[in-house]
Scaffold this motif. Structure first.
Motif: not given
Length: 93
Positions: A3-31
């Motif tokens: 699942v990808a999170g919202d694209l969040v605008q910061t003072q220096y540019g956008p940030v967006q995080v994507e996570i992978t979940m398996r069995s209720g645990q975050i197994t991967r996160a990346r920007a």
């Protein structure tokens, strides 16, 4: 489930995080998006993003510490991460 999170605008540019979940645990996160464009911003984020990813996997939540020197990126990352977690939970993860 990935699942990808919202694209969040910061003072220096956008940030967006994507996570992978398996069995209720975050197994991967990346920007998917991070502030960039000048040497200092790129340098800060080259160490801040990996730290934020590590903290995400350790904490298994959006309750992670701000990376020193990368306050805006850290806050945007947290906001995007929380929106990804909310979306994953709504989808049944």
């Amino acid at each position: 489930m990935t699942v990808a999170g919202d694209l969040v605008q910061t003072q220096y540019g956008p940030v967006q995080v994507e996570i992978t979940m398996r069995s209720g645990q975050i197994t991967r996160a990346r920007a998917l998006a991070r502030p960039s464009g000048d040497g200092q911003t790129d340098s800060i984020n080259s160490y801040a993003i990996p730290q934020l990813v590590q903290e995400t996997l350790a904490a298994q939540s959006a309750r992670i510490d701000t990376v020193s020197g990368a306050t805006f990126t850290s806050e945007g990352y947290r906001q995007s991460l929380q929106s990804a977690l909310d979306a994953a939970h709504r989808a049944g993860a």
